[in-house]
Motif scaffolding. Structure first.
Motif, PDB file in Angstrom:
ATOM      1  N   LEU A  24       0.834  -1.200   0.000  1.00 32.00           N
ATOM      2  CA  LEU A  24       0.000   0.000   0.000  1.00 32.00           C
ATOM      3  C   LEU A  24       0.873   1.256   0.000  1.00 32.00           C
ATOM      4  CD1 LEU A  24      -2.537  -1.224   2.678  1.00 32.00           C
ATOM      5  CD2 LEU A  24      -3.005  -0.941   0.254  1.00 32.00           C
ATOM      6  N   PRO A  25       0.567   2.218  -0.850  1.00 28.15           N
ATOM      7  CA  PRO A  25       1.368   3.444  -0.922  1.00 28.15           C
ATOM      8  C   PRO A  25       1.332   4.217   0.399  1.00 28.15           C
ATOM      9  CG  PRO A  25      -0.130   3.265  -2.801  1.00 28.15           C
ATOM     10  CD  PRO A  25      -0.535   2.208  -1.827  1.00 28.15           C
ATOM     11  N   LYS A  26       2.502   4.704   0.808  1.00 29.50           N
ATOM     12  CA  LYS A  26       2.589   5.474   2.043  1.00 29.50           C
ATOM     13  C   LYS A  26       1.708   6.721   1.970  1.00 29.50           C
ATOM     14  CE  LYS A  26       5.909   7.562   5.234  1.00 29.50           C
ATOM     15  NZ  LYS A  26       5.217   8.856   5.359  1.00 29.50           N
ATOM     16  N   ALA A  27       1.596   7.333   0.786  1.00 26.61           N
ATOM     17  CA  ALA A  27       0.777   8.535   0.637  1.00 26.61           C
ATOM     18  C   ALA A  27      -0.686   8.245   0.968  1.00 26.61           C
ATOM     19  CB  ALA A  27       0.905   9.075  -0.791  1.00 26.61           C
ATOM     20  N   ARG A  28      -1.147   7.053   0.582  1.00 27.31           N
ATOM     21  CA  ARG A  28      -2.547   6.689   0.871  1.00 27.31           C
ATOM     22  C   ARG A  28      -2.748   6.488   2.364  1.00 27.31           C
ATOM     23  NH1 ARG A  28      -7.071   6.584   1.750  1.00 27.31           N
ATOM     24  NH2 ARG A  28      -8.740   5.305   0.848  1.00 27.31           N
ATOM     25  N   LEU A  29      -1.786   5.891   3.027  1.00 27.82           N
ATOM     26  CA  LEU A  29      -1.882   5.680   4.474  1.00 27.82           C
ATOM     27  C   LEU A  29      -1.816   7.013   5.216  1.00 27.82           C
ATOM     28  CD1 LEU A  29       0.399   2.524   4.876  1.00 27.82           C
ATOM     29  CD2 LEU A  29      -2.051   2.655   4.371  1.00 27.82           C
ATOM     30  N   ASP A  30      -0.920   7.889   4.762  1.00 28.15           N
ATOM     31  CA  ASP A  30      -0.804   9.213   5.396  1.00 28.15           C
ATOM     32  C   ASP A  30      -2.096  10.014   5.230  1.00 28.15           C
ATOM     33  OD1 ASP A  30       1.742   8.657   6.183  1.00 28.15           O
ATOM     34  OD2 ASP A  30       2.721   9.724   4.532  1.00 28.15           O
ATOM     35  N   GLN A  31      -2.764   9.818   4.111  1.00 29.29           N
ATOM     36  CA  GLN A  31      -4.027  10.525   3.860  1.00 29.29           C
ATOM     37  C   GLN A  31      -5.072  10.166   4.918  1.00 29.29           C
ATOM     38  OE1 GLN A  31      -5.883   9.413   0.150  1.00 29.29           O
ATOM     39  NE2 GLN A  31      -7.145  11.253   0.075  1.00 29.29           N
ATOM     40  N   VAL A  32      -5.115   8.887   5.285  1.00 29.24           N
ATOM     41  CA  VAL A  32      -6.066   8.438   6.315  1.00 29.24           C
ATOM     42  C   VAL A  32      -5.716   9.059   7.664  1.00 29.24           C
ATOM     43  CG1 VAL A  32      -6.926   6.437   7.576  1.00 29.24           C
ATOM     44  CG2 VAL A  32      -6.526   6.276   5.122  1.00 29.24           C
ATOM     45  N   LEU A  33      -4.442   9.030   8.013  1.00 24.74           N
ATOM     46  CA  LEU A  33      -4.008   9.589   9.303  1.00 24.74           C
ATOM     47  C   LEU A  33      -4.286  11.087   9.369  1.00 24.74           C
ATOM     48  CD1 LEU A  33      -0.602   7.717   9.698  1.00 24.74           C
ATOM     49  CD2 LEU A  33      -2.760   7.207  10.860  1.00 24.74           C
ATOM     50  N   ASP A  34      -4.010  11.791   8.275  1.00 24.24           N
ATOM     51  CA  ASP A  34      -4.246  13.239   8.251  1.00 24.24           C
ATOM     52  C   ASP A  34      -5.728  13.553   8.451  1.00 24.24           C
ATOM     53  OD1 ASP A  34      -1.575  13.644   7.825  1.00 24.24           O
ATOM     54  OD2 ASP A  34      -1.743  13.968   5.666  1.00 24.24           O
ATOM     55  N   ARG A  35      -6.599  12.787   7.781  1.00 25.05           N
ATOM     56  CA  ARG A  35      -8.040  13.023   7.920  1.00 25.05           C
ATOM     57  C   ARG A  35      -8.499  12.743   9.349  1.00 25.05           C
ATOM     58  NH1 ARG A  35     -12.140  16.193   7.045  1.00 25.05           N
ATOM     59  NH2 ARG A  35     -14.135  15.114   7.330  1.00 25.05           N
ATOM     60  N   PHE A  36      -7.956  11.695   9.966  1.00 22.98           N
ATOM     61  CA  PHE A  36      -8.331  11.349  11.342  1.00 22.98           C
ATOM     62  C   PHE A  36      -7.945  12.466  12.303  1.00 22.98           C
ATOM     63  CE2 PHE A  36      -7.389   9.184  15.422  1.00 22.98           C
ATOM     64  CZ  PHE A  36      -8.649   8.661  15.678  1.00 22.98           C
ATOM     65  N   HIS A  37      -6.755  12.979  12.155  1.00 23.24           N
ATOM     66  CA  HIS A  37      -6.301  14.061  13.032  1.00 23.24           C
ATOM     67  C   HIS A  37      -7.115  15.346  12.793  1.00 23.24           C
ATOM     68  CE1 HIS A  37      -2.269  11.754  13.114  1.00 23.24           C
ATOM     69  NE2 HIS A  37      -3.016  11.434  14.166  1.00 23.24           N
ATOM     70  N   GLU A  38      -7.488  15.572  11.550  1.00 20.76           N
ATOM     71  CA  GLU A  38      -8.320  16.738  11.232  1.00 20.76           C
ATOM     72  C   GLU A  38      -9.692  16.619  11.902  1.00 20.76           C
ATOM     73  OE1 GLU A  38     -10.477  18.889   7.378  1.00 20.76           O
ATOM     74  OE2 GLU A  38      -9.023  17.287   7.064  1.00 20.76           O
ATOM     75  N   VAL A  39     -10.273  15.427  11.852  1.00 17.22           N
ATOM     76  CA  VAL A  39     -11.585  15.205  12.484  1.00 17.22           C
ATOM     77  C   VAL A  39     -11.488  15.393  13.986  1.00 17.22           C
ATOM     78  CG1 VAL A  39     -13.325  13.448  12.992  1.00 17.22           C
ATOM     79  CG2 VAL A  39     -12.478  13.709  10.662  1.00 17.22           C
ATOM     80  N   GLU A  40     -10.430  14.851  14.583  1.00 16.47           N
ATOM     81  CA  GLU A  40     -10.243  15.008  16.036  1.00 16.47           C
ATOM     82  C   GLU A  40     -10.129  16.483  16.416  1.00 16.47           C
ATOM     83  OE1 GLU A  40      -8.386  11.187  18.220  1.00 16.47           O
ATOM     84  OE2 GLU A  40      -6.926  12.535  17.307  1.00 16.47           O
ATOM     85  N   ALA A  41      -9.396  17.258  15.629  1.00 13.24           N
ATOM     86  CA  ALA A  41      -9.229  18.682  15.916  1.00 13.24           C
ATOM     87  C   ALA A  41     -10.549  19.425  15.795  1.00 13.24           C
ATOM     88  CB  ALA A  41      -8.187  19.280  14.970  1.00 13.24           C
ATOM     89  N   ARG A  42     -11.328  19.087  14.775  1.00 13.08           N
ATOM     90  CA  ARG A  42     -12.615  19.767  14.580  1.00 13.08           C
ATOM     91  C   ARG A  42     -13.614  19.366  15.661  1.00 13.08           C
ATOM     92  NH1 ARG A  42     -14.178  19.025   8.377  1.00 13.08           N
ATOM     93  NH2 ARG A  42     -16.068  20.073   9.129  1.00 13.08           N
ATOM     94  N   MET A  43     -13.534  18.134  16.137  1.00 13.93           N
ATOM     95  CA  MET A  43     -14.435  17.706  17.219  1.00 13.93           C
ATOM     96  C   MET A  43     -14.195  18.529  18.481  1.00 13.93           C
ATOM     97  SD  MET A  43     -14.488  13.533  16.903  1.00 13.93           S
ATOM     98  CE  MET A  43     -15.323  13.348  18.490  1.00 13.93           C
ATOM     99  N   GLY A  44     -12.938  18.911  18.701  1.00  9.54           N
ATOM    100  CA  GLY A  44     -12.608  19.674  19.893  1.00  9.54           C
ATOM    101  C   GLY A  44     -13.111  21.100  19.858  1.00  9.54           C
TER     102      GLY A  44
END
Length: 355
Positions: A3-23
């Motif tokens: 699996l491409p690292k860019a695709r995995l990083d995309q998931v992590l970035d979205r997760f952190h963005e959601v966590e920040a917006r939830m706060g």
């Protein structure tokens, strides 16, 4: 699958963005939406992070093999980790593969007698009992919406809402024509008859954005009928709603007309939403011809042969010689095989995407 690292990083970035917006979110609807996305992303992120740790550990172990004192131990651990890595990558790939947006939804289950007269109605009753027992083993709740009983028992039609986590994701594979081969109780000469029932499983999605105009529906009230019990009453409390543009008709026959109207409108929205799903599935059918998960209700998907005690699923050429257990609700062996086939197809789609 690498699996491409860019695709995995995309998931992590979205997760952190959601966590920040939830706060920082203050709007109730947005908080609910973000919380739902967070819950969906969490298992994916856990798997991605586990894979990243395994890959980093492999790099460290490979470096350690250059050290004479550590080489033997490092090589042994490296072999074990190398054997485990494909499973970790497959787990992540399955979580990343395109999946049904309604996977975790509750569902509306419809079973209708097909060809075969009284025997078809009896078989429809047997199928509904099978699903009811299966739902019970998974802790799902079944609420009857409407039922029309057969003259000799069973059901000409029975509709129920199955509520629970992941109902649609498992039961969606049951949509289609189910055929039974057995000797009916009314058969005096012991001849085997073939009859059929049709099963439809529709996702019940919360807050379905389906606009229904008053001018597009006709609402009729009538008196519920049957052989007795809670679905029979002496007032015109049952409700039938007809959606004029599509011809879709829904009914509810509880004791309260108000409850019936609400349930019928809910079921109408479910059916209109399902029409949209069907149209999308049809649009995708050119890229994938697999019947599994297609929800084509005109397709004969399974045969229940009582004399030989076997059940055959025609989509994946699977035959199980455990008909009594299956009719008692033990349908996981069938569903697990169908889910595995569907997962393989989704992985193939992902491999095609990544080249």
């Amino acid at each position: 699958m690498r699996l491409p690292k860019a695709r995995l990083d995309q998931v992590l970035d979205r997760f952190h963005e959601v966590e920040a917006r939830m706060g920082s979110a203050t709007d109730g609807a947005e908080i609910v939406r973000l919380s739902k996305e967070h819950a969906e992303l969490k298992p994916v992120v856990d798997a991605v992070q586990g894979l990243a740790r395994a890959r980093a550990e492999m790099a460290d172990l490979e470096a350690m093999t250059a050290d004479p004192e550590m080489a033997a131990m490092a090589e042994e651990e490296l072999r074990a980790l190398t054997d485990r890595l494909p499973d970790l990558e497959r787990e992540v790939a399955l979580l990343l593969a395109p999946r049904d947006a309604d996977e975790n939804a509750s569902a509306v289950l419809e079973v209708r007698a097909g060809t075969g007269g009284d025997e078809a109605a009896l078989f429809a009753g047997d199928l509904f009992r099978m699903y009811s027992r299966y739902a019970s083993t998974r802790g799902w709740r079944i609420e009857l919406d409407s039922a029309t009983e057969g003259d000799a028992g069973g059901y000409k039609e029975i509709i129920a809402t199955v509520t629970g986590e992941g109902v649609f994701g498992r039961l969606k594979f049951e949509s289609g024509v189910h055929r039974v081969q057995r000797v009916p109780t009314t058969e005096s000469q012991g001849r085997i008859h073939t009859s059929a029932a049709t099963v439809a499983v529709l996702p019940e999605v919360e807050d379905v954005e389906i606009e229904i105009h008053d001018k597009d529906i006709r609402i009729d009230t009538f008196r519920a009928s049957g052989s007795g019990g809670q679905h029979v009453n002496t007032t015109d409390s049952a409700v039938r709603i007809t959606h004029l543009p599509t011809g879709i008709m829904v009914t509810s026959s509880e004791k309260s007309q108000h409850v019936n109207r609400d349930k019928a409108m809910k079921n109408l929205r479910v059916r209109l939403y399902d029409m949209q799903r069907q149209a999308k599935d049809l649009a995708r059918s050119d890229s994938r011809k697999s019947q599994v998960g297609s929800g084509d209700r005109s397709e004969r998907i399974r045969t229940y042969n009582y004399p030989q005690g076997r059940v055959s699923d025609h989509r994946i050429n699977l035959t199980l010689h455990s008909l009594p257990q299956i009719m008692e609700g033990d349908i996981d062996p069938l569903l697990n095989a169908l889910i595995a086939e569907d997962q393989a197809a989704r992985l193939a789609d992902l491999e095609a995407e990544f080249g």
